[in-house]
Write an enzyme that holds these catalytic residues in place. Structure first.
Site, PDB file in Angstrom:
ATOM      1  N   LYS A  10       0.825  -1.212   0.000  1.00  0.00           N
ATOM      2  CA  LYS A  10       0.000   0.000   0.000  1.00  0.00           C
ATOM      3  C   LYS A  10       0.865   1.272   0.000  1.00  0.00           C
ATOM      4  O   LYS A  10       2.062   1.217   0.275  1.00  0.00           O
ATOM      5  CB  LYS A  10      -0.930  -0.030   1.226  1.00  0.00           C
ATOM      6  CG  LYS A  10      -1.956  -1.177   1.203  1.00  0.00           C
ATOM      7  CD  LYS A  10      -2.952  -1.049   2.354  1.00  0.00           C
ATOM      8  CE  LYS A  10      -3.984  -2.160   2.338  1.00  0.00           C
ATOM      9  NZ  LYS A  10      -5.008  -1.979   3.410  1.00  0.00           N
ATOM     10  N   TYR A  50     -12.579  -1.729  -3.716  1.00  0.00           N
ATOM     11  CA  TYR A  50     -13.071  -1.937  -2.347  1.00  0.00           C
ATOM     12  C   TYR A  50     -14.591  -1.818  -2.250  1.00  0.00           C
ATOM     13  O   TYR A  50     -15.107  -1.525  -1.172  1.00  0.00           O
ATOM     14  CB  TYR A  50     -12.403  -0.942  -1.396  1.00  0.00           C
ATOM     15  CG  TYR A  50     -11.001  -1.336  -0.968  1.00  0.00           C
ATOM     16  CD1 TYR A  50     -10.790  -2.430  -0.117  1.00  0.00           C
ATOM     17  CD2 TYR A  50      -9.882  -0.623  -1.377  1.00  0.00           C
ATOM     18  CE1 TYR A  50      -9.517  -2.796   0.290  1.00  0.00           C
ATOM     19  CE2 TYR A  50      -8.601  -0.980  -0.970  1.00  0.00           C
ATOM     20  CZ  TYR A  50      -8.429  -2.075  -0.135  1.00  0.00           C
ATOM     21  OH  TYR A  50      -7.172  -2.430   0.281  1.00  0.00           O
ATOM     22  N   PHE A  58     -15.370   3.666   7.018  1.00  0.00           N
ATOM     23  CA  PHE A  58     -14.004   4.005   6.617  1.00  0.00           C
ATOM     24  C   PHE A  58     -13.806   3.987   5.103  1.00  0.00           C
ATOM     25  O   PHE A  58     -12.685   4.176   4.625  1.00  0.00           O
ATOM     26  CB  PHE A  58     -12.995   3.058   7.291  1.00  0.00           C
ATOM     27  CG  PHE A  58     -13.229   1.584   7.036  1.00  0.00           C
ATOM     28  CD1 PHE A  58     -12.752   0.978   5.884  1.00  0.00           C
ATOM     29  CD2 PHE A  58     -13.930   0.813   7.949  1.00  0.00           C
ATOM     30  CE1 PHE A  58     -12.964  -0.373   5.636  1.00  0.00           C
ATOM     31  CE2 PHE A  58     -14.155  -0.547   7.721  1.00  0.00           C
ATOM     32  CZ  PHE A  58     -13.663  -1.139   6.550  1.00  0.00           C
ATOM     33  N   ARG A  86      -2.365 -14.345   4.366  1.00  0.00           N
ATOM     34  CA  ARG A  86      -3.031 -13.662   5.490  1.00  0.00           C
ATOM     35  C   ARG A  86      -2.239 -13.876   6.782  1.00  0.00           C
ATOM     36  O   ARG A  86      -2.151 -12.972   7.615  1.00  0.00           O
ATOM     37  CB  ARG A  86      -4.476 -14.174   5.684  1.00  0.00           C
ATOM     38  CG  ARG A  86      -5.452 -13.937   4.542  1.00  0.00           C
ATOM     39  CD  ARG A  86      -5.929 -12.528   4.363  1.00  0.00           C
ATOM     40  NE  ARG A  86      -6.481 -11.892   5.528  1.00  0.00           N
ATOM     41  CZ  ARG A  86      -7.182 -10.744   5.492  1.00  0.00           C
ATOM     42  NH1 ARG A  86      -7.445 -10.142   4.339  1.00  0.00           N
ATOM     43  NH2 ARG A  86      -7.617 -10.194   6.589  1.00  0.00           N
ATOM     44  N   THR A  92      -5.491  -7.069  10.695  1.00  0.00           N
ATOM     45  CA  THR A  92      -5.763  -5.784  10.038  1.00  0.00           C
ATOM     46  C   THR A  92      -5.171  -4.621  10.836  1.00  0.00           C
ATOM     47  O   THR A  92      -4.543  -3.728  10.269  1.00  0.00           O
ATOM     48  CB  THR A  92      -7.295  -5.592   9.895  1.00  0.00           C
ATOM     49  OG1 THR A  92      -7.842  -6.741   9.246  1.00  0.00           O
ATOM     50  CG2 THR A  92      -7.617  -4.350   9.096  1.00  0.00           C
ATOM     51  N   ARG A 103       2.483  -6.565   8.846  1.00  0.00           N
ATOM     52  CA  ARG A 103       1.788  -5.396   9.395  1.00  0.00           C
ATOM     53  C   ARG A 103       2.399  -4.979  10.738  1.00  0.00           C
ATOM     54  O   ARG A 103       2.496  -3.782  11.031  1.00  0.00           O
ATOM     55  CB  ARG A 103       0.292  -5.681   9.502  1.00  0.00           C
ATOM     56  CG  ARG A 103      -0.402  -5.534   8.134  1.00  0.00           C
ATOM     57  CD  ARG A 103      -1.794  -6.070   8.143  1.00  0.00           C
ATOM     58  NE  ARG A 103      -2.558  -5.651   6.964  1.00  0.00           N
ATOM     59  CZ  ARG A 103      -3.722  -6.180   6.623  1.00  0.00           C
ATOM     60  NH1 ARG A 103      -4.264  -7.149   7.343  1.00  0.00           N
ATOM     61  NH2 ARG A 103      -4.357  -5.752   5.545  1.00  0.00           N
ATOM     62  N   ASN A 113      -2.050   0.286   6.655  1.00  0.00           N
ATOM     63  CA  ASN A 113      -1.510  -0.941   7.244  1.00  0.00           C
ATOM     64  C   ASN A 113      -0.648  -1.753   6.269  1.00  0.00           C
ATOM     65  O   ASN A 113      -0.633  -2.979   6.317  1.00  0.00           O
ATOM     66  CB  ASN A 113      -2.636  -1.779   7.860  1.00  0.00           C
ATOM     67  CG  ASN A 113      -3.709  -2.160   6.859  1.00  0.00           C
ATOM     68  OD1 ASN A 113      -3.628  -1.788   5.696  1.00  0.00           O
ATOM     69  ND2 ASN A 113      -4.690  -2.921   7.304  1.00  0.00           N
ATOM     70  N   HIS A 116      -2.205  -5.419   1.517  1.00  0.00           N
ATOM     71  CA  HIS A 116      -3.513  -6.051   1.330  1.00  0.00           C
ATOM     72  C   HIS A 116      -3.309  -7.538   1.060  1.00  0.00           C
ATOM     73  O   HIS A 116      -2.295  -7.932   0.476  1.00  0.00           O
ATOM     74  CB  HIS A 116      -4.218  -5.420   0.122  1.00  0.00           C
ATOM     75  CG  HIS A 116      -5.431  -6.191  -0.333  1.00  0.00           C
ATOM     76  ND1 HIS A 116      -6.651  -6.069   0.275  1.00  0.00           N
ATOM     77  CD2 HIS A 116      -5.577  -7.129  -1.316  1.00  0.00           C
ATOM     78  CE1 HIS A 116      -7.519  -6.893  -0.329  1.00  0.00           C
ATOM     79  NE2 HIS A 116      -6.892  -7.540  -1.293  1.00  0.00           N
ATOM     80  N   GLU A 127      -9.637 -10.346  -7.763  1.00  0.00           N
ATOM     81  CA  GLU A 127      -8.720  -9.223  -7.529  1.00  0.00           C
ATOM     82  C   GLU A 127      -7.517  -9.278  -8.479  1.00  0.00           C
ATOM     83  O   GLU A 127      -7.071  -8.241  -8.972  1.00  0.00           O
ATOM     84  CB  GLU A 127      -8.279  -9.218  -6.062  1.00  0.00           C
ATOM     85  CG  GLU A 127      -9.429  -8.869  -5.134  1.00  0.00           C
ATOM     86  CD  GLU A 127      -9.102  -8.967  -3.652  1.00  0.00           C
ATOM     87  OE1 GLU A 127     -10.003  -8.676  -2.842  1.00  0.00           O
ATOM     88  OE2 GLU A 127      -7.960  -9.331  -3.292  1.00  0.00           O
TER      89      GLU A 127
END
Ligand code: UDP
Ligand code: MG
Length: 138
Positions: A10, A50, A58, A86, A92, A103, A113, A116, A127
């Site tokens: 990100k 998203y 948010f 993950r 998150t 993260r 964070n 993704h 995606e």
């Protein structure tokens, strides 16, 4: 096809020069990078990506942040890629993320964070195809 996942480094992590460190995590964990590119999303593109979160409080902040600077998008392959990635990225909220996760190490905040990761095989394929054409997956 179910051994693929989709990742984004990100804007916060690109800006903070963590791309190299995060690449090392990806490779050390045994993922194959099928494709990667540096992009800058438009606000509209971030909103489409998203869309699942459009009713969340948010959403505007998230899509503004994701379109605020350069991102690295990646298609990754490994057995059990979705769950594995993950685990590697962590919770998150970086405050809740396990030690050693991406993260925990590199995220700035809950919103910013660092990375993704897809949450299911079905979403991973959606995606990946949102950002990559078939011929780009090598
Ligand atoms: N997010 C946020 N506030 C929240 C929850 C999420 O800003 O209360 C952001 C955060 O960047 C997160 C993204 O929205 O990564 C998508 O949220 P999701 O619940 O899908 O978390 P993820 O799957 O990324 O862990
Ligand atoms: Mg998610």
């Amino acid at each position: 096809m179910t051994n693929r996942t989709f990742a984004i480094i990100k804007p916060d992590a690109v800006k903070n020069n963590y791309v190299g460190n995060i690449y090392n995590h990806i490779l050390e964990e045994g993922f194959t990078i099928l494709s990667a590119k540096l992009i800058k999303m438009s606000k509209y593109q971030a909103e489409q990506f998203y869309l699942i979160h459009k009713d969340r409080p948010f959403y505007d902040e998230l899509t503004s942040f994701m379109s605020s600077g350069r991102c690295m998008v990646l298609a990754l392959e490994k057995d059990n890629a979705v769950e594995n990635w993950r685990t590697v990225i962590g919770a998150t909220n970086p405050d809740d993320a396990n030690d050693g996760t991406i993260r925990k190490l590199y995220a700035s905040s809950l919103g910013e964070n660092a990375v993704h990761g897809s949450d299911s095989n079905e979403n991973a394929l959606k995606e990946i195809s949102f950002f990559f054409s078939y011929s780009e997956l090598i």
